[in-house]
Scaffold this active site. Sequence first.
Site, mmCIF file in Angstrom:
data_model
loop_
_atom_site.group_PDB
_atom_site.id
_atom_site.type_symbol
_atom_site.label_atom_id
_atom_site.label_comp_id
_atom_site.label_asym_id
_atom_site.label_seq_id
_atom_site.Cartn_x
_atom_site.Cartn_y
_atom_site.Cartn_z
ATOM 1 N N GLU A 24 0.832 -1.211 0.000
ATOM 2 C CA GLU A 24 0.000 0.000 0.000
ATOM 3 C C GLU A 24 0.867 1.263 0.000
ATOM 4 O O GLU A 24 2.070 1.217 0.287
ATOM 5 C CB GLU A 24 -0.928 0.011 1.213
ATOM 6 C CG GLU A 24 -0.211 0.048 2.551
ATOM 7 C CD GLU A 24 -1.062 0.612 3.682
ATOM 8 O OE1 GLU A 24 -1.628 1.710 3.516
ATOM 9 O OE2 GLU A 24 -1.123 -0.033 4.742
ATOM 10 N N LYS A 85 -5.975 10.392 0.646
ATOM 11 C CA LYS A 85 -5.971 9.049 1.227
ATOM 12 C C LYS A 85 -7.168 8.316 0.640
ATOM 13 O O LYS A 85 -8.308 8.661 0.917
ATOM 14 C CB LYS A 85 -6.070 9.177 2.756
ATOM 15 C CG LYS A 85 -6.176 7.882 3.515
ATOM 16 C CD LYS A 85 -6.184 8.159 5.029
ATOM 17 C CE LYS A 85 -6.745 6.977 5.801
ATOM 18 N NZ LYS A 85 -6.911 7.276 7.240
ATOM 19 N N VAL A 105 -5.436 0.165 2.881
ATOM 20 C CA VAL A 105 -5.554 -1.293 2.763
ATOM 21 C C VAL A 105 -6.720 -1.644 1.836
ATOM 22 O O VAL A 105 -6.572 -2.462 0.915
ATOM 23 C CB VAL A 105 -5.738 -1.942 4.161
ATOM 24 C CG1 VAL A 105 -6.153 -3.402 4.044
ATOM 25 C CG2 VAL A 105 -4.451 -1.810 4.971
ATOM 26 N N ASP A 137 -16.951 5.154 13.942
ATOM 27 C CA ASP A 137 -15.736 5.116 13.119
ATOM 28 C C ASP A 137 -15.231 3.676 12.982
ATOM 29 O O ASP A 137 -14.596 3.132 13.886
ATOM 30 C CB ASP A 137 -14.659 6.015 13.750
ATOM 31 C CG ASP A 137 -13.474 6.212 12.826
ATOM 32 O OD1 ASP A 137 -13.386 5.518 11.790
ATOM 33 O OD2 ASP A 137 -12.621 7.059 13.140
ATOM 34 N N SER A 139 -13.224 1.311 10.078
ATOM 35 C CA SER A 139 -12.488 1.401 8.817
ATOM 36 C C SER A 139 -13.151 0.572 7.715
ATOM 37 O O SER A 139 -13.616 -0.545 7.945
ATOM 38 C CB SER A 139 -11.057 0.913 9.027
ATOM 39 O OG SER A 139 -10.382 0.890 7.789
ATOM 40 N N ALA A 140 -13.127 1.127 6.518
ATOM 41 C CA ALA A 140 -13.625 0.403 5.336
ATOM 42 C C ALA A 140 -12.750 -0.815 5.024
ATOM 43 O O ALA A 140 -13.139 -1.680 4.238
ATOM 44 C CB ALA A 140 -13.669 1.343 4.137
ATOM 45 N N ASP A 141 -11.566 -0.900 5.646
ATOM 46 C CA ASP A 141 -10.698 -2.072 5.439
ATOM 47 C C ASP A 141 -11.428 -3.369 5.812
ATOM 48 O O ASP A 141 -11.208 -4.411 5.186
ATOM 49 C CB ASP A 141 -9.431 -1.977 6.310
ATOM 50 C CG ASP A 141 -8.502 -0.846 5.901
ATOM 51 O OD1 ASP A 141 -8.764 -0.207 4.858
ATOM 52 O OD2 ASP A 141 -7.542 -0.599 6.643
ATOM 53 N N LYS A 158 -3.981 -2.112 14.342
ATOM 54 C CA LYS A 158 -3.248 -1.159 15.172
ATOM 55 C C LYS A 158 -3.847 -1.090 16.573
ATOM 56 O O LYS A 158 -5.060 -1.065 16.734
ATOM 57 C CB LYS A 158 -3.282 0.229 14.525
ATOM 58 C CG LYS A 158 -2.219 0.361 13.455
ATOM 59 C CD LYS A 158 -2.236 1.736 12.840
ATOM 60 C CE LYS A 158 -3.399 1.931 11.934
ATOM 61 N NZ LYS A 158 -3.249 1.440 10.580
HETATM 62 N N1 PSU Z 1 -0.730 0.559 8.804
HETATM 63 C C1 PSU Z 1 0.325 1.289 9.197
HETATM 64 N N2 PSU Z 1 0.288 2.626 8.945
HETATM 65 C C2 PSU Z 1 -0.759 3.202 8.272
HETATM 66 C C3 PSU Z 1 -1.879 2.425 7.871
HETATM 67 C C4 PSU Z 1 -1.801 1.096 8.169
HETATM 68 O O1 PSU Z 1 1.286 0.768 9.766
HETATM 69 O O2 PSU Z 1 -0.714 4.397 8.022
HETATM 70 C C5 PSU Z 1 -3.064 3.021 7.096
HETATM 71 C C6 PSU Z 1 -3.578 1.952 6.130
HETATM 72 O O3 PSU Z 1 -3.581 2.501 4.841
HETATM 73 C C7 PSU Z 1 -4.981 1.642 6.595
HETATM 74 C C8 PSU Z 1 -5.374 2.982 7.104
HETATM 75 O O4 PSU Z 1 -5.793 1.159 5.553
HETATM 76 O O5 PSU Z 1 -4.217 3.400 7.832
HETATM 77 C C9 PSU Z 1 -6.616 2.924 7.949
HETATM 78 O O6 PSU Z 1 -7.204 4.190 7.995
HETATM 79 P P1 PSU Z 1 -8.704 4.375 8.504
HETATM 80 O O7 PSU Z 1 -8.653 3.993 9.956
HETATM 81 O O8 PSU Z 1 -8.997 5.832 8.286
HETATM 82 O O9 PSU Z 1 -9.566 3.469 7.675
HETATM 83 MN MN MN Z 2 -12.159 5.869 10.003
#
Ligand code: PSU
Ligand code: MN
Length: 304
Positions: A24, A85, A105, A137, A139-141, A158
């Site tokens: 990514e 992003k 992701v 909140d 994530s769409a992941d 995380k």
């Molecule tokens: N893993 C990391 N650092 C990051 C991310 C993941 O070690 O910056 C990023 C990835 O791209 C993941 C995103 O898809 O954070 C998730 O963001 P959000 O919570 O807004 O969906």
């Molecule tokens: Mn989010």
Amino acid sequence: MIDIRYSPEIEKARAEKAPMVALESTIITHGMPWPQNLEMAQGVEAVIREGGAVPATIAVIEGTLCIGLDEAQLEGLSKTRGAAKLSRADMAVCLATGGTGATTVAATMIGAAQAGIGVFATGGIGGVHRGAEQSFDISADLQELSRTNVTVVAAGAKAILDLSKTLEVLETFGVPVIAYGQDAFPAFWSRQSAHAAPLRMDDAETIARAHLARAALGLSGGQLVANPIPEAAEIARAEIEPVIARALADAAAHGIAGKDVTPYLLQRIFELTEGRSLTANIALVRNNALLGAEIACALNKFTR
Ligand code: PSU
Ligand code: MN
């Protein structure tokens, strides 16, 4: 309708049916500061090549979906400030408007599937944020893992997230969560979390078999392989937890919301740990790249 460009290295890998691993780009633009982000991106690509596979870093550059970036593109992206992003919701709009953006992701899985790449290595996936019962909140992941047939290797989710709720949502979505070589679901900077992973596997071949078995059953969606950070690089849970709490409090005090939450927290934890979180983050991504290459090679052996 869309403009896809394969790097010469990926073009060749596709023609030769060589094993490939997707990477990514949000981790480069939003996950780490310059210049460590570029060193990480180059280092991770090198790890995959040493592992016998070809790395495909994915991004949208001036309206083109790029599968595999050359040196200049990688460097350009690393220095870009304010890159978009891109997740599932934004990717098509970015392509249609000629924009430039880094893939999360979710968006990287979409790009990998387009290119016929079955394995993707990253740091940690997005998940259910703490307090999601208020903020919604999520994530769409997580949804993407239930839709797109790519095996994602990450060091768990995380630890800034609510891991228990993240695991619940993955279960609801029918996503296999496979801890690699241990029973516990790893927590990014730490090898252990308070949660057992629903599944465990100890070798890349079996993970590749399970990937193919899902496809044979006609099941949409990928697998999450949760690979613990190497012992030498980990930050113990007791040590990182107060730092996370402080970063979350700061985010709330500054009214950080939406897409900005994850990058803000990563940056704040970097400051509070005086860079140690970043050193750990780089070590775990490299470790995931190595396992990703192994899985890609196994998959390749079964399918070519
Ligand atoms: N893993 C990391 N650092 C990051 C991310 C993941 O070690 O910056 C990023 C990835 O791209 C993941 C995103 O898809 O954070 C998730 O963001 P959000 O919570 O807004 O969906
Ligand atoms: Mn989010």
